[in-house]
Design a protein around this motif. Sequence first.
Motif, PDB file in Angstrom:
ATOM      1  N   UNK A  72       0.549  -0.627  -0.242  1.00  0.00           N
ATOM      2  CA  UNK A  72       0.129   0.000   0.048  1.00  0.00           C
ATOM      3  C   UNK A  72       0.798   0.868  -0.044  1.00  0.00           C
ATOM      4  N   UNK A  73       1.158   1.738  -0.584  1.00  0.00           N
ATOM      5  CA  UNK A  73       0.994   3.288  -0.724  1.00  0.00           C
ATOM      6  C   UNK A  73       0.357   4.328   0.197  1.00  0.00           C
ATOM      7  N   UNK A  74       0.856   3.970   0.996  1.00  0.00           N
ATOM      8  CA  UNK A  74      -0.438   5.141   2.192  1.00  0.00           C
ATOM      9  C   UNK A  74      -0.241   6.554   1.450  1.00  0.00           C
ATOM     10  N   UNK A  75       0.615   7.389   0.767  1.00  0.00           N
ATOM     11  CA  UNK A  75       0.769   9.190   0.628  1.00  0.00           C
ATOM     12  C   UNK A  75      -0.806   9.051  -0.781  1.00  0.00           C
ATOM     13  N   UNK A  76      -1.013   7.833  -1.276  1.00  0.00           N
ATOM     14  CA  UNK A  76      -1.802   7.776  -2.476  1.00  0.00           C
ATOM     15  C   UNK A  76      -3.499   6.630  -2.250  1.00  0.00           C
ATOM     16  N   UNK A  77      -3.513   5.774  -1.864  1.00  0.00           N
ATOM     17  CA  UNK A  77      -4.502   4.692  -1.499  1.00  0.00           C
ATOM     18  C   UNK A  77      -4.290   4.006   0.090  1.00  0.00           C
ATOM     19  N   UNK A  78      -5.408   3.240  -0.018  1.00  0.00           N
ATOM     20  CA  UNK A  78      -6.014   2.390   1.693  1.00  0.00           C
ATOM     21  C   UNK A  78      -5.616   1.542   1.302  1.00  0.00           C
ATOM     22  N   UNK A  79      -5.646   0.759   0.286  1.00  0.00           N
ATOM     23  CA  UNK A  79      -5.952  -0.504   0.180  1.00  0.00           C
ATOM     24  C   UNK A  79      -4.561  -0.406  -1.163  1.00  0.00           C
ATOM     25  N   UNK A  80      -4.151  -1.443  -1.534  1.00  0.00           N
ATOM     26  CA  UNK A  80      -3.042  -1.862  -2.580  1.00  0.00           C
ATOM     27  C   UNK A  80      -3.273  -3.204  -2.832  1.00  0.00           C
ATOM     28  N   UNK A  81      -2.432  -3.596  -4.300  1.00  0.00           N
ATOM     29  CA  UNK A  81      -2.864  -4.843  -4.487  1.00  0.00           C
ATOM     30  C   UNK A  81      -1.754  -6.043  -3.867  1.00  0.00           C
ATOM     31  N   UNK A  82      -1.974  -7.346  -4.160  1.00  0.00           N
ATOM     32  CA  UNK A  82      -0.981  -7.827  -3.426  1.00  0.00           C
ATOM     33  C   UNK A  82      -0.061  -8.979  -4.082  1.00  0.00           C
ATOM     34  N   UNK A  83       1.320  -8.883  -4.392  1.00  0.00           N
ATOM     35  CA  UNK A  83       2.182  -9.449  -5.041  1.00  0.00           C
ATOM     36  C   UNK A  83       2.125 -10.785  -4.755  1.00  0.00           C
ATOM     37  N   UNK A  84       1.496 -11.807  -5.399  1.00  0.00           N
ATOM     38  CA  UNK A  84       1.599 -13.070  -4.540  1.00  0.00           C
ATOM     39  C   UNK A  84       3.560 -13.803  -4.839  1.00  0.00           C
ATOM     40  N   UNK A  85       2.738 -14.773  -3.598  1.00  0.00           N
ATOM     41  CA  UNK A  85       4.396 -15.022  -2.983  1.00  0.00           C
ATOM     42  C   UNK A  85       5.247 -15.881  -3.746  1.00  0.00           C
ATOM     43  N   UNK A  86       4.587 -16.323  -4.412  1.00  0.00           N
ATOM     44  CA  UNK A  86       5.307 -16.848  -5.659  1.00  0.00           C
ATOM     45  C   UNK A  86       6.328 -15.567  -6.759  1.00  0.00           C
ATOM     46  N   UNK A  87       6.475 -14.263  -6.273  1.00  0.00           N
ATOM     47  CA  UNK A  87       6.373 -13.577  -7.143  1.00  0.00           C
ATOM     48  C   UNK A  87       7.831 -13.855  -6.762  1.00  0.00           C
ATOM     49  N   UNK A  88       8.469 -13.743  -8.571  1.00  0.00           N
ATOM     50  CA  UNK A  88      10.320 -14.774  -8.322  1.00  0.00           C
ATOM     51  C   UNK A  88      10.788 -13.208  -7.910  1.00  0.00           C
ATOM     52  N   UNK A  89      11.771 -12.830  -7.325  1.00  0.00           N
ATOM     53  CA  UNK A  89      12.138 -12.167  -6.586  1.00  0.00           C
ATOM     54  C   UNK A  89      13.269 -10.738  -7.308  1.00  0.00           C
ATOM     55  N   UNK A  90      13.371 -11.244  -8.629  1.00  0.00           N
ATOM     56  CA  UNK A  90      14.305 -10.697  -9.614  1.00  0.00           C
ATOM     57  C   UNK A  90      13.632 -10.128 -10.724  1.00  0.00           C
ATOM     58  N   UNK A  91      12.662  -9.257 -10.011  1.00  0.00           N
ATOM     59  CA  UNK A  91      11.924  -8.176 -10.720  1.00  0.00           C
ATOM     60  C   UNK A  91      11.530  -7.665 -10.190  1.00  0.00           C
ATOM     61  N   UNK A  92      11.917  -6.463 -10.673  1.00  0.00           N
ATOM     62  CA  UNK A  92      12.426  -4.807 -10.369  1.00  0.00           C
ATOM     63  C   UNK A  92      10.045  -4.502 -10.473  1.00  0.00           C
ATOM     64  N   UNK A  93      10.247  -3.105  -9.403  1.00  0.00           N
ATOM     65  CA  UNK A  93       8.711  -2.941  -9.470  1.00  0.00           C
ATOM     66  C   UNK A  93       8.597  -1.591  -9.027  1.00  0.00           C
ATOM     67  N   UNK A  94       7.854  -0.598  -9.154  1.00  0.00           N
ATOM     68  CA  UNK A  94       8.006   0.847  -9.170  1.00  0.00           C
ATOM     69  C   UNK A  94       7.582   1.313  -8.171  1.00  0.00           C
ATOM     70  N   UNK A  95       8.817   1.788  -7.429  1.00  0.00           N
ATOM     71  CA  UNK A  95       9.354   3.026  -5.974  1.00  0.00           C
ATOM     72  C   UNK A  95       7.935   3.990  -5.678  1.00  0.00           C
ATOM     73  N   UNK A  96       7.121   3.948  -7.263  1.00  0.00           N
ATOM     74  CA  UNK A  96       5.923   5.483  -7.107  1.00  0.00           C
ATOM     75  C   UNK A  96       4.810   5.360  -5.951  1.00  0.00           C
ATOM     76  N   UNK A  97       4.508   5.322  -5.358  1.00  0.00           N
ATOM     77  CA  UNK A  97       3.107   5.313  -4.674  1.00  0.00           C
ATOM     78  C   UNK A  97       1.876   5.016  -4.788  1.00  0.00           C
ATOM     79  N   UNK A  98       1.813   5.840  -6.617  1.00  0.00           N
ATOM     80  CA  UNK A  98       1.049   6.430  -7.349  1.00  0.00           C
ATOM     81  C   UNK A  98       0.632   5.054  -8.431  1.00  0.00           C
ATOM     82  N   UNK A  99       1.562   3.947  -8.562  1.00  0.00           N
ATOM     83  CA  UNK A  99       1.544   3.126  -8.588  1.00  0.00           C
ATOM     84  C   UNK A  99       0.805   1.595  -8.345  1.00  0.00           C
ATOM     85  N   UNK A 100       0.952   1.965  -7.196  1.00  0.00           N
ATOM     86  CA  UNK A 100       0.453   0.969  -6.460  1.00  0.00           C
ATOM     87  C   UNK A 100      -1.045   0.632  -6.535  1.00  0.00           C
ATOM     88  N   UNK A 101      -1.870   0.553  -7.426  1.00  0.00           N
ATOM     89  CA  UNK A 101      -3.424   1.189  -7.407  1.00  0.00           C
ATOM     90  C   UNK A 101      -4.192  -0.754  -7.056  1.00  0.00           C
TER      91      UNK A 101
END
Length: 172
Positions: free
Chosen positions: A91-120
């Motif tokens: 949850x990007x708290x500056x933008x939202x009260x809830x966020x998407x769930x990243x499955x535990x099976x997600x490969x840790x080598x992937x890169x994700x955005x660090x912009x709170x607004x992207x975590x809709x």
Amino acid sequence: MQYRFGHDVDALARHLVDDVPVGWSALGAELLDGAPGEVRSAPGVSRWPGRQYSAGPRADGRVEHRAVITERTSGRLNWAYVLHAHGVEVIGLSEYRRGPVVPWSTDPRGRFSNAPAAWRLDAPLPVLSRPGPAAAASARSTSARVRSAPAPAAGIPAVPPLATPASPGRGL
């Protein structure tokens, strides 16, 4: 979670929440115990141990205590993480009260955005790059099984956010 804790969310919660006196300033390579060598040695994957906030006295003599995070006290936080049986809610708290769930099976080598607004909550995960084709195929087959499992009624209380502004930049 998928490596060190064998998909045991209670063991992960004990490690991240219950067994630390204050909280974490950074999660580390120990979460990848049991991961394949190509995961542990991938560029950008932490090779350093996690760092906890100190529970000892500070320079001014005050002792740091575990913070109780509520809606009222979360104003200065940037991120919240809620552990669920099927993944971690980001949850990007500056933008939202809830966020998407990243499955535990997600490969840790992937890169994700660090912009709170992207975590809709209503958008795809904000993936900037994925690992190679073989690893991605493995993660897809595993994540399909995770998504098909019913979600729990409620998650475990939020883990204190990491101190770095790019805190959700790595999958767990």
